[in-house]
Design a protein around this motif. Structure first.
Motif, mmCIF file in Angstrom:
data_model
loop_
_atom_site.group_PDB
_atom_site.id
_atom_site.type_symbol
_atom_site.label_atom_id
_atom_site.label_comp_id
_atom_site.label_asym_id
_atom_site.label_seq_id
_atom_site.Cartn_x
_atom_site.Cartn_y
_atom_site.Cartn_z
ATOM 1 N N PHE A 35 30.457 38.182 39.866
ATOM 2 C CA PHE A 35 31.468 39.111 40.349
ATOM 3 C C PHE A 35 31.120 40.538 39.904
ATOM 4 C CE2 PHE A 35 36.157 40.277 40.507
ATOM 5 C CZ PHE A 35 36.343 39.927 41.839
ATOM 6 N N PHE A 72 34.879 29.914 38.888
ATOM 7 C CA PHE A 72 36.157 30.630 38.853
ATOM 8 C C PHE A 72 37.361 29.676 38.853
ATOM 9 C CE2 PHE A 72 39.727 32.915 40.744
ATOM 10 C CZ PHE A 72 39.802 34.001 39.889
ATOM 11 N N ALA A 89 38.010 37.772 34.050
ATOM 12 C CA ALA A 89 37.204 37.451 35.235
ATOM 13 C C ALA A 89 37.693 38.165 36.481
ATOM 14 C CB ALA A 89 37.229 35.938 35.455
ATOM 15 N N GLY A 90 38.141 39.400 36.336
ATOM 16 C CA GLY A 90 38.656 40.122 37.500
ATOM 17 C C GLY A 90 39.747 39.309 38.176
ATOM 18 N N MET A 91 40.539 38.635 37.354
ATOM 19 C CA MET A 91 41.533 37.720 37.922
ATOM 20 C C MET A 91 42.796 38.466 38.326
ATOM 21 S SD MET A 91 43.089 34.172 36.414
ATOM 22 C CE MET A 91 41.679 33.130 36.777
ATOM 23 N N THR A 92 43.199 38.288 39.576
ATOM 24 C CA THR A 92 44.398 38.929 40.101
ATOM 25 C C THR A 92 45.642 38.259 39.530
ATOM 26 O OG1 THR A 92 43.215 39.404 42.136
ATOM 27 C CG2 THR A 92 45.624 39.465 42.244
ATOM 28 N N ARG A 97 49.907 31.925 39.799
ATOM 29 C CA ARG A 97 49.140 31.752 38.554
ATOM 30 C C ARG A 97 50.011 32.011 37.333
ATOM 31 N NH1 ARG A 97 43.948 35.143 40.811
ATOM 32 N NH2 ARG A 97 42.958 33.441 41.965
ATOM 33 N N GLN A 136 34.835 32.420 47.899
ATOM 34 C CA GLN A 136 34.652 31.750 46.604
ATOM 35 C C GLN A 136 35.922 30.939 46.326
ATOM 36 O OE1 GLN A 136 32.833 33.713 43.085
ATOM 37 N NE2 GLN A 136 34.811 33.437 42.123
ATOM 38 N N THR A 139 39.865 31.790 44.906
ATOM 39 C CA THR A 139 40.124 33.229 44.758
ATOM 40 C C THR A 139 41.253 33.655 45.691
ATOM 41 O OG1 THR A 139 38.447 33.691 46.428
ATOM 42 C CG2 THR A 139 37.743 33.770 44.127
ATOM 43 N N THR A 140 41.725 34.878 45.480
ATOM 44 C CA THR A 140 42.758 35.411 46.362
ATOM 45 C C THR A 140 42.183 35.617 47.769
ATOM 46 O OG1 THR A 140 42.217 37.532 45.324
ATOM 47 C CG2 THR A 140 44.265 36.482 44.655
ATOM 48 N N PHE A 165 30.452 33.950 44.385
ATOM 49 C CA PHE A 165 30.241 34.881 45.494
ATOM 50 C C PHE A 165 28.758 35.131 45.730
ATOM 51 C CE2 PHE A 165 34.750 36.404 44.973
ATOM 52 C CZ PHE A 165 35.133 36.048 46.250
ATOM 53 N N ASP A 183 36.942 40.695 46.988
ATOM 54 C CA ASP A 183 37.606 41.892 46.470
ATOM 55 C C ASP A 183 36.803 43.164 46.784
ATOM 56 O OD1 ASP A 183 38.591 39.548 45.198
ATOM 57 O OD2 ASP A 183 39.416 40.745 43.580
ATOM 58 N N TYR A 208 44.342 43.283 38.474
ATOM 59 C CA TYR A 208 43.674 42.332 37.584
ATOM 60 C C TYR A 208 44.323 42.342 36.204
ATOM 61 C CZ TYR A 208 39.670 42.702 40.875
ATOM 62 O OH TYR A 208 38.857 42.701 41.969
#
Ligand code: GLN
Length: 244
Positions: A35, A72, A89-92, A97, A136, A139-140, A165, A183, A208
Motif C-alpha cells: 500500500f 489486509f 495499515a492505512g485502515m479507514t 469495523r 484488494q 478493503t473499502t 494491491f 484509495d 485513516y
C-alpha cells in the motif's frame, strides 16, 4: 562468593531496569505492505508513511514496536485473536469495523479512485456493464464495488480479489482486468511508478486511523497521545513531505 555477588547485582539491576521503565513495553504492529506510500517493501524492508508514523508515536510514548506483515483482511482478526496489538495499515475508520475494534483519532483523509492502463483509452465507463475489475480483499474499495456496482447490477463483469494491491495492479498491467479500485493516495503512487493512470476519483470521504483490540483503552490512549504529539510537532509535516 564472586558468583553470589554477581547474581545479586544482576537481580538488582533487573529490578532497577523494570522499575525505571528502561525495559519498555513492546507492541506488535500489523500491516499489509502493498500500500505505497503508506507501507511497502523496499530492498527487503517494510518502509512508508505508516511505518515512520508508528515509530514516531512509539518514541514519543516510550514503547518499542515489532512489525508483522500479513494480508489486509487478516489484520482485524489478528487484533481480536491477540496476535497483533496495533494495526497501522492505512485502515479507514468505518462504523462496521468500529464495532469490532477501537480506532484512534484520524491521521489521513482519502477517497477511492479508478486505475486503468495508461494509453488504453479506458475511462470511468469501465465501472459500468461487462467489464472486469480487481480489488484488494476486505478493503473499502472492495466494499464500494460490491455495494455500488455489483449489487445494483451496474457492473456485470468479473471482480477479482487479491491479497495485495501489488497483485491487483499487476493483473491490470497484464491486461487480465480493465480497472482497479483503490484509495486515491495509493492510486497516485502506483500511477507514478507503473504504466497505469488514475481516471476517476470516487468521493467516499474516508479517514485513516490506527486500530487496537476493542476495549484496549490503555493502548488507545497512548496512541492518541502520541499521535497528538506528532501532529503538534514538526514531525507530521516532515513525514508528509518525505512520503507524498
Ligand atoms: N483504506 C482502505 C481500507 O481501509 C484500504 C487500506 C489498505 O488496503 N491497506 O479498506
Amino acid at each position: 562468593m564472586f558468583k553470589k555477588t554477581f547474581l545479586v547485582l544482576l537481580a538488582v539491576s533487573v529490578v532497577f531496569l523494570f522499575s525505571s521503565g528502561v525495559m519498555a513495553e513492546t507492541y506488535v504492529v500489523g500491516t499489509s505492505a502493498g500500500f505505497p506510500p503508506f507501507e511497502y517493501i523496499e530492498d527487503g524492508e517494510i518502509v512508508g508513511f505508516d511505518i515512520d508514523l508508528m515509530e514516531a508515536i512509539a518514541e514519543a510514548q516510550g514503547f518499542e514496536i515489532e512489525w508483522t506483515d500479513i494480508s489486509f483482511d487478516s489484520l482485524i482478526p489478528g487484533l481480536n485473536a491477540g496476535t497483533i496489538d496495533i494495526v497501522a495499515a492505512g485502515m479507514t475508520i468505518t462504523d462496521e469495523r468500529a464495532q469490532v475494534v477501537d480506532f484512534t483519532d484520524p491521521y489521513f483523509s482519502a477517497n477511492q479512485a479508478l486505475l486503468v492502463r495508461e494509453d488504453s483509452g479506458m475511462n470511468v465507463t469501465v465501472l459500468f456493464g461487462d467489464h472486469n475489475l480487481a480489488v484488494q480483499t476486505g478493503t473499502t474499495g472492495d466494499l464500494w464495488v460490491e455495494e455500488n456496482l455489483q449489487d445494483p447490477g451496474i457492473l456485470t463483469g468479473r471482480v477479482t480479489h487479491f491479497d495485495t494491491f501489488v497483485l491487483a495492479v499487476q493483473d491490470l498491467i497484464a491486461e487480465r482486468v480493465e480497472g482497479v479500485v483503490l484509495d486515491t493516495p495509493v492510486a497516485r503512487r502506483y500511477a507514478a511508478d507503473n504504466p497505469v493512470e488514475m481516471v476517476a476519483e470516487l468521493v467516499t470521504g474516508e479517514e485513516y486511523g490506527l486500530a487496537v483490540a476493542s476495549g484496549n483503552t490503555e493502548l488507545l490512549e497512548k496512541l492518541n497521545a502520541g499521535l497528538q504529539e506528532v501532529k503538534d510537532s514538526s514531525v507530521m509535516d516532515e513525514l508528509l513531505e518525505k512520503h507524498f
